[in-house]
Design a protein around this motif. Structure first.
Motif: not given
Length: 98
Positions: A50, A53, A57, A61, A64-65
């Motif tokens: 990412f 980002f 963030a 992320a 989150a994965t």
């Protein structure tokens, strides 16, 4: 003297030491897997996957994965109603949540 003979073709029950060793090995491997991926998600995967980002963030992320990959295995028995222990097609007594 009449001794009860074991059922032909049956296997002897595994010892508690063997069961404990197998359980410990499986738990250790699973812990190592989550530990390594969690560390990589915190330090490497955010900026790598990412890059557009912000650092915060990107890290969120990546976590989150990590969470989306580990949560289905925890929720599948609840939602599908099966125990997932190799009893194909046998329903468990747990209520369905979905």
């Amino acid at each position: 003297m009449n001794h009860a003979s074991p059922v032909e073709g049956s296997r002897p029950a595994p010892s508690m030491l063997r069961l404990a060793t197998a359980s410990l090995a499986g738990t250790a491997i699973e812990f190592y897997d989550f530990f390594v991926y969690g560390t990589a998600a915190a330090l490497v995967l955010g900026p790598l996957f990412f890059p557009t980002f912000s650092p915060l963030a990107g890290t969120l992320a990546a976590f989150a994965t990590f969470g989306s990959g580990s949560s289905p295995g925890r929720w599948a028995p609840c939602c599908s109603g099966t125990s997932g222990t190799g009893t194909a097609g046998v329903r468990s007594s747990s209520p369905r949540c979905c």
